[in-house]
Design a protein around this motif. Structure first.
Motif, PDB file in Angstrom:
ATOM      1  N   GLN A  36      -0.964  -2.053 -15.711  1.00  0.00           N
ATOM      2  CA  GLN A  36      -2.326  -2.153 -16.245  1.00  0.00           C
ATOM      3  C   GLN A  36      -2.503  -1.062 -17.318  1.00  0.00           C
ATOM      4  N   PRO A  37      -2.562  -1.438 -18.612  1.00  0.00           N
ATOM      5  CA  PRO A  37      -2.669  -0.414 -19.661  1.00  0.00           C
ATOM      6  C   PRO A  37      -4.016   0.313 -19.661  1.00  0.00           C
ATOM      7  N   LYS A  38      -5.057  -0.389 -19.201  1.00  0.00           N
ATOM      8  CA  LYS A  38      -6.387   0.219 -19.215  1.00  0.00           C
ATOM      9  C   LYS A  38      -6.517   1.188 -18.034  1.00  0.00           C
ATOM     10  N   TYR A  39      -7.040   2.385 -18.315  1.00  0.00           N
ATOM     11  CA  TYR A  39      -7.128   3.407 -17.273  1.00  0.00           C
ATOM     12  C   TYR A  39      -8.320   3.177 -16.346  1.00  0.00           C
ATOM     13  N   LYS A  40      -7.990   3.060 -15.040  1.00  0.00           N
ATOM     14  CA  LYS A  40      -9.056   2.963 -14.037  1.00  0.00           C
ATOM     15  C   LYS A  40      -8.841   4.091 -13.041  1.00  0.00           C
ATOM     16  N   PRO A  41      -9.667   5.148 -13.116  1.00  0.00           N
ATOM     17  CA  PRO A  41      -9.458   6.276 -12.199  1.00  0.00           C
ATOM     18  C   PRO A  41      -9.516   5.829 -10.737  1.00  0.00           C
ATOM     19  N   THR A  42      -8.638   6.400  -9.948  1.00  0.00           N
ATOM     20  CA  THR A  42      -8.620   6.086  -8.519  1.00  0.00           C
ATOM     21  C   THR A  42      -9.751   6.836  -7.839  1.00  0.00           C
ATOM     22  N   ILE A  43     -10.462   6.144  -6.978  1.00  0.00           N
ATOM     23  CA  ILE A  43     -11.535   6.809  -6.237  1.00  0.00           C
ATOM     24  C   ILE A  43     -11.106   6.920  -4.786  1.00  0.00           C
ATOM     25  N   GLY A  44     -11.132   8.154  -4.292  1.00  0.00           N
ATOM     26  CA  GLY A  44     -10.744   8.374  -2.904  1.00  0.00           C
ATOM     27  C   GLY A  44      -9.261   8.138  -2.696  1.00  0.00           C
ATOM     28  N   VAL A  45      -8.936   7.474  -1.592  1.00  0.00           N
ATOM     29  CA  VAL A  45      -7.543   7.266  -1.220  1.00  0.00           C
ATOM     30  C   VAL A  45      -7.301   5.783  -0.990  1.00  0.00           C
ATOM     31  N   ASP A  46      -6.106   5.340  -1.347  1.00  0.00           N
ATOM     32  CA  ASP A  46      -5.767   3.925  -1.223  1.00  0.00           C
ATOM     33  C   ASP A  46      -4.278   3.876  -0.863  1.00  0.00           C
ATOM     34  N   PHE A  47      -3.800   2.794  -0.251  1.00  0.00           N
ATOM     35  CA  PHE A  47      -2.348   2.676  -0.163  1.00  0.00           C
ATOM     36  C   PHE A  47      -1.869   1.255  -0.351  1.00  0.00           C
ATOM     37  N   GLN A  48      -0.655   1.132  -0.836  1.00  0.00           N
ATOM     38  CA  GLN A  48      -0.008  -0.157  -1.074  1.00  0.00           C
ATOM     39  C   GLN A  48       1.288  -0.166  -0.277  1.00  0.00           C
ATOM     40  N   GLN A  49       1.703  -1.353   0.156  1.00  0.00           N
ATOM     41  CA  GLN A  49       2.904  -1.445   0.980  1.00  0.00           C
ATOM     42  C   GLN A  49       3.978  -2.289   0.325  1.00  0.00           C
ATOM     43  N   LYS A  50       5.212  -1.998   0.684  1.00  0.00           N
ATOM     44  CA  LYS A  50       6.324  -2.847   0.253  1.00  0.00           C
ATOM     45  C   LYS A  50       7.389  -2.831   1.342  1.00  0.00           C
ATOM     46  N   LEU A  51       7.887  -4.025   1.646  1.00  0.00           N
ATOM     47  CA  LEU A  51       8.936  -4.152   2.654  1.00  0.00           C
ATOM     48  C   LEU A  51      10.279  -4.147   1.950  1.00  0.00           C
ATOM     49  N   LEU A  52      11.192  -3.321   2.393  1.00  0.00           N
ATOM     50  CA  LEU A  52      12.509  -3.306   1.777  1.00  0.00           C
ATOM     51  C   LEU A  52      13.578  -3.073   2.835  1.00  0.00           C
ATOM     52  N   GLU A  53      14.823  -3.309   2.453  1.00  0.00           N
ATOM     53  CA  GLU A  53      15.920  -3.053   3.377  1.00  0.00           C
ATOM     54  C   GLU A  53      16.869  -2.080   2.716  1.00  0.00           C
TER      55      GLU A  53
END
Ligand code: GDP
Ligand code: MG
Length: 177
Positions: A36-53
């Motif tokens: 995403q080239p447009k800057y969107k400041p993060t507010i608070g805390v967030d998390f993203q997940q990814k499954l890998l081996e």
């Protein structure tokens, strides 16, 4: 930590660094292959997940994203709890953010009582440089003194170095258990 059966283990990874260095962008690139080239400041805390081996082990990676201005606030310490590793990001086009990376690592060391939390350093936005990035000081000595496992040049925009960096971090974490 290792599971004998086929179940995935969950690893909590902190992603920290100064404002606008590309923390959210790195997570978005890694987990969703999106930029995403447009800057969107993060507010608070967030998390993203990814499954890998990795090394025959299924891993559910949770990448925790925190707003940069929160450094060492009350929230930071709560968010650091139970982490298995950390990614410290700075912006290779803004030299001041390199010192910010050291400050974040100092906070991590403080919170973990200097018990080594496996941590890597990312020089991000390398796509914006006309010349290869040169660190303001001897980077091998810097990593050794501040106990960064390794450093990587990355670009969330061009998808450079991110998979390699995170895979290396996960390997170190798995090996330490
Ligand atoms: P954060 O505050 O650390 O989460 O930073 P963001 O991920 O929100 O990124 C801040 C700005 O830098 C956004 O406009 C991003 O699009 C941009 N950005 C992030 N990573 C890169 C990169 O690797 N290359 C370039 N050119 N821009 C980037
Ligand atoms: Mg952000």
């Amino acid at each position: 930590l290792k599971n004998s059966d086929d179940e995935a283990i969950s690893l909590k990874i902190l992603v920290v660094g100064k404002l606008a260095c590309g923390k959210t962008s790195i997570i978005q690139r890694y987990c969703h292959n999106h930029f995403q080239p447009k800057y969107k400041p993060t507010i608070g805390v967030d998390f993203q997940q990814k499954l890998l081996e990795i090394m025959g082990q299924k891993v559910l990676l949770q990448l925790w994203d925190i707003a940069g201005q929160e450094r060492f606030g009350h929230m930071t310490r709560v968010y650091f709890q139970n982490a298995h590793g950390a990614v410290v990001v700075f912006d290779s086009t803004r030299s001041g953010t390199f010192l910010g990376a050291k400050a974040w690592k100092d906070d991590i060391d403080y919170c973990f009582n200097k018990e080594d939390l496996p941590t890597i350093l990312l020089a991000n936005k390398c796509d914006l440089l006309t010349q290869p990035y040169t660190f303001p000081e001897d980077i091998d000595a810097f990593c050794q003194t501040n106990r960064f496992h390794k450093y990587f040049y990355t670009s969330a925009k061009e998808d450079t170095g991110i998979n390699e960096a995170i895979e290396e971090l996960v390997k170190v974490i798995l090996e330490s258990y």
